[in-house]
Write a protein that holds these residues in place. Structure first.
Motif, PDB file in Angstrom:
ATOM      1  N   ARG A 120       0.952  -1.339   0.002  1.00 22.85           N
ATOM      2  CA  ARG A 120       0.059  -0.143   0.068  1.00 22.85           C
ATOM      3  C   ARG A 120       0.727   1.164  -0.039  1.00 22.85           C
ATOM      4  N   ILE A 121       1.840   1.210   0.647  1.00 19.60           N
ATOM      5  CA  ILE A 121       2.691   2.328   0.930  1.00 19.60           C
ATOM      6  C   ILE A 121       3.609   2.749  -0.256  1.00 19.60           C
ATOM      7  N   LYS A 122       4.217   1.550  -0.853  1.00 21.55           N
ATOM      8  CA  LYS A 122       5.394   1.896  -1.742  1.00 21.55           C
ATOM      9  C   LYS A 122       4.668   1.234  -3.178  1.00 21.55           C
ATOM     10  N   GLY A 123       3.766   0.593  -3.258  1.00 20.79           N
ATOM     11  CA  GLY A 123       2.997   0.565  -4.638  1.00 20.79           C
ATOM     12  C   GLY A 123       3.738  -0.603  -5.123  1.00 20.79           C
ATOM     13  N   TYR A 124       4.217  -1.332  -4.828  1.00 20.26           N
ATOM     14  CA  TYR A 124       4.930  -2.677  -5.447  1.00 20.26           C
ATOM     15  C   TYR A 124       3.796  -3.678  -5.061  1.00 20.26           C
ATOM     16  N   GLY A 125       3.632  -4.786  -6.005  1.00 17.85           N
ATOM     17  CA  GLY A 125       3.273  -6.008  -5.577  1.00 17.85           C
ATOM     18  C   GLY A 125       4.368  -6.961  -5.225  1.00 17.85           C
ATOM     19  N   VAL A 126       3.722  -8.087  -4.552  1.00 13.08           N
ATOM     20  CA  VAL A 126       4.771  -8.892  -3.898  1.00 13.08           C
ATOM     21  C   VAL A 126       5.717  -9.515  -5.149  1.00 13.08           C
ATOM     22  N   SER A 127       5.046  -9.878  -6.347  1.00 20.18           N
ATOM     23  CA  SER A 127       5.748 -10.437  -7.453  1.00 20.18           C
ATOM     24  C   SER A 127       6.745  -9.266  -8.196  1.00 20.18           C
ATOM     25  N   GLU A 128       6.179  -7.874  -8.166  1.00 20.45           N
ATOM     26  CA  GLU A 128       7.367  -7.157  -8.409  1.00 20.45           C
ATOM     27  C   GLU A 128       8.538  -6.785  -7.783  1.00 20.45           C
ATOM     28  N   ILE A 129       8.452  -7.014  -6.424  1.00 21.75           N
ATOM     29  CA  ILE A 129       9.585  -6.609  -5.437  1.00 21.75           C
ATOM     30  C   ILE A 129      10.332  -7.731  -5.020  1.00 21.75           C
ATOM     31  N   ILE A 130      10.071  -8.814  -4.748  1.00 18.73           N
ATOM     32  CA  ILE A 130      10.776  -9.848  -4.278  1.00 18.73           C
ATOM     33  C   ILE A 130      11.991  -9.967  -5.124  1.00 18.73           C
ATOM     34  N   GLY A 131      12.919 -10.074  -4.442  1.00 17.84           N
ATOM     35  CA  GLY A 131      14.519 -10.203  -5.082  1.00 17.84           C
ATOM     36  C   GLY A 131      15.011  -9.143  -5.488  1.00 17.84           C
ATOM     37  N   LYS A 132      14.304  -7.960  -5.450  1.00 18.90           N
ATOM     38  CA  LYS A 132      14.952  -6.495  -5.821  1.00 18.90           C
ATOM     39  C   LYS A 132      15.458  -5.912  -4.940  1.00 18.90           C
ATOM     40  N   HIS A 133      16.498  -5.364  -4.895  1.00 18.17           N
ATOM     41  CA  HIS A 133      17.598  -4.701  -3.843  1.00 18.17           C
ATOM     42  C   HIS A 133      16.828  -3.433  -3.482  1.00 18.17           C
ATOM     43  N   PHE A 134      16.693  -3.290  -2.008  1.00 16.92           N
ATOM     44  CA  PHE A 134      16.025  -2.188  -1.232  1.00 16.92           C
ATOM     45  C   PHE A 134      16.484  -0.850  -1.881  1.00 16.92           C
ATOM     46  N   SER A 135      17.476  -0.734  -2.280  1.00 13.04           N
ATOM     47  CA  SER A 135      17.983   0.513  -2.793  1.00 13.04           C
ATOM     48  C   SER A 135      16.761   1.242  -3.892  1.00 13.04           C
ATOM     49  N   ILE A 136      15.946   0.301  -4.419  1.00 12.34           N
ATOM     50  CA  ILE A 136      15.035   0.864  -5.199  1.00 12.34           C
ATOM     51  C   ILE A 136      14.232   1.836  -4.711  1.00 12.34           C
ATOM     52  N   PHE A 137      14.144   1.948  -3.545  1.00 12.64           N
ATOM     53  CA  PHE A 137      13.098   2.973  -2.790  1.00 12.64           C
ATOM     54  C   PHE A 137      13.747   4.243  -2.563  1.00 12.64           C
ATOM     55  N   TYR A 138      15.041   4.421  -2.842  1.00  8.01           N
ATOM     56  CA  TYR A 138      15.771   5.476  -2.537  1.00  8.01           C
ATOM     57  C   TYR A 138      16.132   6.518  -3.490  1.00  8.01           C
ATOM     58  N   PRO A 139      15.864   7.794  -3.451  1.00  5.19           N
ATOM     59  CA  PRO A 139      16.167   8.822  -4.482  1.00  5.19           C
ATOM     60  C   PRO A 139      17.608   8.685  -4.796  1.00  5.19           C
ATOM     61  N   GLU A 140      17.873   9.220  -6.114  1.00  2.00           N
ATOM     62  CA  GLU A 140      19.130   9.108  -6.728  1.00  2.00           C
ATOM     63  C   GLU A 140      20.218   9.626  -6.002  1.00  2.00           C
ATOM     64  N   GLU A 141      20.102  10.815  -5.460  1.00  2.00           N
ATOM     65  CA  GLU A 141      21.043  11.377  -4.481  1.00  2.00           C
ATOM     66  C   GLU A 141      21.575  10.620  -3.478  1.00  2.00           C
ATOM     67  N   ILE A 185      21.273   7.351  -3.544  1.00  2.00           N
ATOM     68  CA  ILE A 185      22.214   6.054  -3.834  1.00  2.00           C
ATOM     69  C   ILE A 185      23.672   6.367  -4.124  1.00  2.00           C
ATOM     70  N   ARG A 186      23.579   7.643  -4.794  1.00  2.00           N
ATOM     71  CA  ARG A 186      25.013   8.019  -5.185  1.00  2.00           C
ATOM     72  C   ARG A 186      25.869   8.255  -3.643  1.00  2.00           C
ATOM     73  N   ALA A 187      25.271   8.760  -2.801  1.00  2.00           N
ATOM     74  CA  ALA A 187      25.996   9.045  -1.666  1.00  2.00           C
ATOM     75  C   ALA A 187      26.297   7.476  -0.920  1.00  2.00           C
ATOM     76  N   GLY A 188      25.680   6.477  -1.427  1.00  2.00           N
ATOM     77  CA  GLY A 188      26.089   5.280  -0.672  1.00  2.00           C
ATOM     78  C   GLY A 188      25.219   4.813   0.649  1.00  2.00           C
ATOM     79  N   LYS A 189      23.902   5.623   0.730  1.00  2.00           N
ATOM     80  CA  LYS A 189      23.209   5.758   2.081  1.00  2.00           C
ATOM     81  C   LYS A 189      22.512   4.248   2.203  1.00  2.00           C
ATOM     82  N   PRO A 190      22.102   3.391   1.193  1.00  2.00           N
ATOM     83  CA  PRO A 190      21.546   2.157   1.406  1.00  2.00           C
ATOM     84  C   PRO A 190      22.650   1.260   2.264  1.00  2.00           C
ATOM     85  N   ALA A 191      23.761   1.127   1.585  1.00  2.00           N
ATOM     86  CA  ALA A 191      24.808   0.448   2.037  1.00  2.00           C
ATOM     87  C   ALA A 191      25.453   0.685   3.407  1.00  2.00           C
TER      88      ALA A 191
END
Length: 590
Positions: free
Chosen positions: A253-274, A276-282
């Protein structure tokens, strides 16, 4: 009596304690409702062992130790004698627990030294062919009551490890009240998993640790269903590398992805580009791994690319050996909260700006007011000097001419000189009046000799004009002060006495002048009808307009510009006006 559910999977699972097996090496958990039932069951467990010449080790609270000994003596068992023989050992649970704890957890070496040592000594004191020891431990219950669940489970494990070295039958007791409700189902299963059997007071059956593990799996399934049903939070799991391995309804509901769409994807997909460039997820996973958890607030992305303000908590999940197996992540949408906060921030900024502008306007008005007062003083000085130096001199010259004509007429006796004498007298009065007005506008004595000398001169003239008797009290040590301060206080004196004459009806007035530490104080008091009495509920600036006119209002502004204060006090017995000015730091426009 109403019985509350212990947990959904643990109902009606009780047999009397003595019905449980007493084989060496067994480890039984007993859940009790009352201390009496616990002590009765403990008596039936320990009594047979002591009666057969075997041994018992009791590690319990002092109340339970004493209660058990009373019950054993009532059965004819001599615990004092058994204790001398080394077959009966009773230890205080709190003291023993304190000795084996290290950094909040039971220490294996300390436990083996203290509890294992007592077990070995007790076994050596038994003379039977096959020595058996009945042991009771209540330290785990103390830990559980304090909310130290992991420490209690670890202590149960140490008891099991000790059973591999020594043959004994162990009972551990827990108050059943600590396990009521759905929230305690999983902790209860963890306890059960560490025991060979579990007994519930007043029940009709028991269950094994294998059955407990089955119940644990059922509880985990219910927990999974509960997590999946949560709508307000995104709750999902990550593998060690950061890829999504589970997804609940709230996350969809919050992020808009269904289960089949998101399982296996890296969680950095939820972060803005800036980010990701700053290495915030890691970085967040590194902190969670090192410290156990990570919490942050910031912008995150939905599937459609829109941003929302998220509160994020990442928890490192480790197995029993301490190995990292993944992460749990909980995300809440705080967008409404941040929007409200931003609106509030803007409103505060607008109010602050309005207050600043108001302050600037007030400062400008004060500066203008002061400039007007200064201009007024300069104009008074000019008019006073003009009256004294020009009009006054013309009148003096005119009087001299009239006096000369009067003198000639008297010598020659050619005409009546009475009219000339009358003109001379009128001119004399005019000269005095001009001089008085000149001095009142700007008294030269104030400039030349100071306030301490100018006040008596002014009071003398005031008494002559008004008929009001005045008294002047001044501290002996009072000396000259700065010119602008003297002028301000003199103007207050003038306006105050004018209002005494016009409004109070008082026949007397007292003027006091003194220094009070870092300030100078001028006080004017009368014994009149109290001109402020009917207006005491109004603030001072209203009183000045209503009762005293614009003169004192101007004086109040003058006091404020010099960092001073003008106070009014009025009762039926009279009115007192007090002007206070600092002798230092009297900067204009402060």
């Amino acid at each position: 009596m109403t019985t509350r559910a212990l947990s959904p999977d643990v109902r009606n699972l009780a047999i009397p304690w003595q019905a449980a097996s007493t084989l060496p090496g067994e480890h039984v958990a007993y859940f009790y409702r009352s201390s009496d039932s616990l002590l009765d069951a403990l008596r039936d467990f320990v009594g047979p062992a002591l009666g057969a010449g075997n041994a018992a080790i009791i590690i319990a609270t002092q109340v339970h130790v004493e209660g058990l000994e009373q019950r054993l003596r009532a059965r004819g068992l001599d615990t004092h004698k058994a204790s001398k023989q080394g077959r009966y050992v009773a230890l205080d649970a709190s003291e023993t627990l304190a000795k084996i704890m290290l950094q909040g957890m039971p220490d294996a070496s300390r436990f083996d030294e203290i509890v294992g040592g007592a077990m070995a000594r007790t076994r050596a004191s038994v003379n039977t062919v096959r020595p058996e020891i009945a042991a009771f431990g209540e330290m785990v219950s103390l830990l559980w009551t304090e909310g130290k669940i992991d420490a209690a489970i670890r202590l149960e494990q140490l008891w099991n490890e000790l059973a591999n070295k020594h043959s004994f039958s162990l009972r551990c007791a827990y108050p059943v009240a600590n396990f009521y409700g759905e929230k305690n189902a999983q902790p209860l299963m963890r306890v059960c998993a560490e025991h060979s059997a579990v007994v519930l007071e007043d029940g009709h059956s028991s269950f094994t640790s294998g059955e407990a593990r089955i119940a644990l799996r059922r509880t985990e399934e219910r927990f999974r269903l509960l997590v999946d049903a949560v709508q307000d939070c995104a709750i999902f799991m990550l593998v060690v590398q950061g890829h999504v391995s589970s997804w609940n309804t709230g996350a969809a509901r919050i992020k808009g992805y269904g289960v089949s769409e998101i399982i296996g994807k890296h969680f950095s997909i939820f972060y803005p580009e800036e980010d990701i460039r700053a290495g915030k997820p890691a970085h967040e996973l590194e902190v969670a791994t090192k410290e156990g958890r990570f919490e942050d607030e910031g912008w995150r992305l939905r599937k459609d690319g829109s941003r929302f303000w998220a509160n994020v908590i990442i928890t490192a999940i480790k197995d029993d050996s301490g190995t990292l197996i993944g992460f749990g992540k909980v995300t809440r949408d705080f967008t409404d909260k941040i929007l409200v906060s931003e609106a509030l921030r803007k409103e505060i900024a607008q109010r602050t700006e309005a207050q600043r502008k108001l302050h600037d306007s007030e400062k400008s008005l004060r500066q203008l007011s002061l400039r007007l007062l200064q201009t007024q003083d300069e104009e008074r000085r000019r008019i006073g000097r003009d009256l004294h130096d020009s009009v006054g001199q013309y009148l003096v010259g005119l009087k001299m001419k009239v006096d000369s004509l009067k003198s000639v007429a008297e010598r020659t006796q050619r005409e009546d000189t009475s009219e000339l004498a009358e003109c001379s007298q009128m001119i004399e009065e005019a000269i005095k009046e001009v001089r008085t007005i000149s001095y009142i506008l700007f008294p030269p004595m104030l400039e030349e000799l100071g306030l301490k000398s100018a006040i008596p001169w002014y009071l003398e003239g005031f008494t002559k004009r008004s008929g009001i008797k005045t008294t002047f009290e001044v501290s002996p040590e009072f000396d000259r002060i700065r010119g602008d301060l003297e002028l301000a206080l003199f103007r207050v004196l003038q306006e105050s006495l004018t209002n005494v004459h016009r409004h109070s009806g008082s026949s007397t007035a007292i003027v006091r002048l003194y220094s009070n530490g870092p300030t100078v104080v001028l006080q004017v008091a009368d014994e009149g009808k109290g001109t402020l009495a009917k207006n005491l509920e109004f603030p001072a600036h209203d009183l000045m307009g209503a009762a005293f006119g614009v003169g004192l209002r101007g004086m109040t502004e003058r006091m404020r510009q010099l960092r001073g204060d003008l106070q009014f006090s009025s009762t039926e017995g009279g009115t007192t006006i007090t002007a206070t000015l600092p002798l230092r730091d009297s900067e204009v426009g402060a």
